[in-house]
Motif scaffolding. Structure first.
Motif, PDB file in Angstrom:
ATOM      1  N   ASN A  34       0.797  -1.388   0.044  1.00  0.00           N
ATOM      2  CA  ASN A  34       0.073  -0.046  -0.119  1.00  0.00           C
ATOM      3  C   ASN A  34       0.842   1.288  -0.047  1.00  0.00           C
ATOM      4  O   ASN A  34       0.383   2.080  -0.589  1.00  0.00           O
ATOM      5  N   ASP A  35       1.986   1.259   0.702  1.00  0.00           N
ATOM      6  CA  ASP A  35       2.928   2.442   0.717  1.00  0.00           C
ATOM      7  C   ASP A  35       4.251   1.888   0.855  1.00  0.00           C
ATOM      8  O   ASP A  35       4.571   0.892   1.655  1.00  0.00           O
ATOM      9  N   VAL A  36       5.315   2.735   0.670  1.00  0.00           N
ATOM     10  CA  VAL A  36       6.760   2.401   0.989  1.00  0.00           C
ATOM     11  C   VAL A  36       7.300   3.648   1.850  1.00  0.00           C
ATOM     12  O   VAL A  36       6.852   4.790   1.549  1.00  0.00           O
ATOM     13  N   LEU A  37       8.009   3.128   2.958  1.00  0.00           N
ATOM     14  CA  LEU A  37       8.350   4.020   3.458  1.00  0.00           C
ATOM     15  C   LEU A  37       9.981   4.113   3.645  1.00  0.00           C
ATOM     16  O   LEU A  37      10.532   3.270   3.814  1.00  0.00           O
ATOM     17  N   ILE A  38      10.631   5.311   3.298  1.00  0.00           N
ATOM     18  CA  ILE A  38      12.046   5.446   3.171  1.00  0.00           C
ATOM     19  C   ILE A  38      12.846   5.601   4.443  1.00  0.00           C
ATOM     20  O   ILE A  38      12.501   6.846   4.955  1.00  0.00           O
ATOM     21  N   GLU A  39      13.133   4.877   5.221  1.00  0.00           N
ATOM     22  CA  GLU A  39      13.723   4.916   6.461  1.00  0.00           C
ATOM     23  C   GLU A  39      15.226   5.602   6.502  1.00  0.00           C
ATOM     24  O   GLU A  39      15.599   6.684   7.002  1.00  0.00           O
ATOM     25  N   GLN A  40      15.996   5.210   5.088  1.00  0.00           N
ATOM     26  CA  GLN A  40      17.160   5.732   5.034  1.00  0.00           C
ATOM     27  C   GLN A  40      17.595   5.490   3.570  1.00  0.00           C
ATOM     28  O   GLN A  40      17.323   4.546   3.008  1.00  0.00           O
ATOM     29  N   PRO A  51      31.652  10.539   6.112  1.00  0.00           N
ATOM     30  CA  PRO A  51      30.270  10.511   6.075  1.00  0.00           C
ATOM     31  C   PRO A  51      29.617  10.404   4.841  1.00  0.00           C
ATOM     32  O   PRO A  51      29.978  10.852   3.778  1.00  0.00           O
ATOM     33  N   ALA A  52      28.476   9.666   4.860  1.00  0.00           N
ATOM     34  CA  ALA A  52      27.642   9.224   3.707  1.00  0.00           C
ATOM     35  C   ALA A  52      26.942  10.597   3.280  1.00  0.00           C
ATOM     36  O   ALA A  52      26.433  11.466   4.003  1.00  0.00           O
ATOM     37  N   VAL A  53      26.584  10.627   2.020  1.00  0.00           N
ATOM     38  CA  VAL A  53      25.701  11.716   1.577  1.00  0.00           C
ATOM     39  C   VAL A  53      24.273  11.285   1.424  1.00  0.00           C
ATOM     40  O   VAL A  53      23.961  10.319   1.153  1.00  0.00           O
ATOM     41  N   LYS A  54      23.735  12.002   2.441  1.00  0.00           N
ATOM     42  CA  LYS A  54      22.131  11.742   2.458  1.00  0.00           C
ATOM     43  C   LYS A  54      21.207  12.194   1.463  1.00  0.00           C
ATOM     44  O   LYS A  54      21.284  13.494   1.169  1.00  0.00           O
ATOM     45  N   ILE A  55      20.530  11.144   0.894  1.00  0.00           N
ATOM     46  CA  ILE A  55      19.771  11.624  -0.271  1.00  0.00           C
ATOM     47  C   ILE A  55      18.426  11.960   0.257  1.00  0.00           C
ATOM     48  O   ILE A  55      17.781  12.711  -0.510  1.00  0.00           O
ATOM     49  N   VAL A  56      17.773  10.805   0.957  1.00  0.00           N
ATOM     50  CA  VAL A  56      16.367  11.185   1.548  1.00  0.00           C
ATOM     51  C   VAL A  56      16.595  11.096   3.032  1.00  0.00           C
ATOM     52  O   VAL A  56      16.968  10.088   3.569  1.00  0.00           O
ATOM     53  N   GLU A  57      15.775  12.219   3.653  1.00  0.00           N
ATOM     54  CA  GLU A  57      15.464  12.013   5.154  1.00  0.00           C
ATOM     55  C   GLU A  57      14.590  10.982   5.354  1.00  0.00           C
ATOM     56  O   GLU A  57      13.469  11.137   4.748  1.00  0.00           O
ATOM     57  N   GLY A  58      14.980   9.882   6.149  1.00  0.00           N
ATOM     58  CA  GLY A  58      13.862   8.971   6.286  1.00  0.00           C
ATOM     59  C   GLY A  58      12.834   9.251   7.297  1.00  0.00           C
ATOM     60  O   GLY A  58      13.003  10.192   7.953  1.00  0.00           O
TER      61      GLY A  58
END
Length: 176
Positions: free
Chosen positions: A131-137, A158-165
């Protein structure tokens, strides 16, 4: 004597009518059925690391964790484990289809990315389970960001954060 009998009958009729209407008004109305939305549950995915390939060479890695809101009734009849299916779909989108292209400076279309994951998994299953997808990281760690530290151990920048989860609800079940 007749007056006393008539007064008694009148009192009984008034008492019975009062009891009848008080019981009638005190009972709860029949329950109104709410929207028949399917019961959902959160299936928490595993952390995955997907290589970013460019011209046949590894340029970096996507590090991600995704959770899925699934239709509980439809998910019970699945033959394939949800974790394997979701991991394969994420590899397909990030490596095969190159949905995220880091050579361009454009931002990731988060809603389009989530919709593509949902559509791809539901298409493979032949029914609308997700039903839905949640991007945690979802982060990117470039190959150049991994430096050799002392003692032969890699030192990670440090990694480059693409999406704030977004965190799934605490009652999230681990993926099977």
């Amino acid at each position: 004597m007749v007056k006393i009998v008539l007064a008694g009958v009148w009192a009984c009729i008034v008492a019975l009518v009062a009891v009848y209407f008080s019981v009638k008004l005190a009972t709860a109305p029949p329950p109104v059925e709410e929207s028949k939305a399917p019961p959902t549950e959160v299936v928490r995915g595993e952390s995955i690391t997907v290589p970013f390939l460019d011209n046949g060479a590894v340029k970096g890695y996507f590090i991600g964790r995704f959770s899925f809101m699934v239709d509980k009734q439809k998910a019970e009849g699945l033959q394939m484990p949800m974790t394997a299916l979701t991991t394969d779909e994420l590899f397909t989108l990030l490596v095969g289809n190159r949905m995220v292209d880091l050579s361009k400076s454009t931002k990731l279309d988060v809603e389009g990315f989530k919709q593509a994951i949902k559509t791809g998994i539901n298409k493979r299953l032949g029914t609308d389970v997700i039903n839905d997808v949640l991007i945690e990281q979802l982060d990117f760690l470039g190959k150049d960001d991994i430096r050799e530290g002392g003692g032969g151990k890699p030192k990670l920048l440090p990694a480059v954060k693409i999406v704030e989860g977004q965190k799934p609800p605490e009652s999230a079940a681990p993926a099977e």
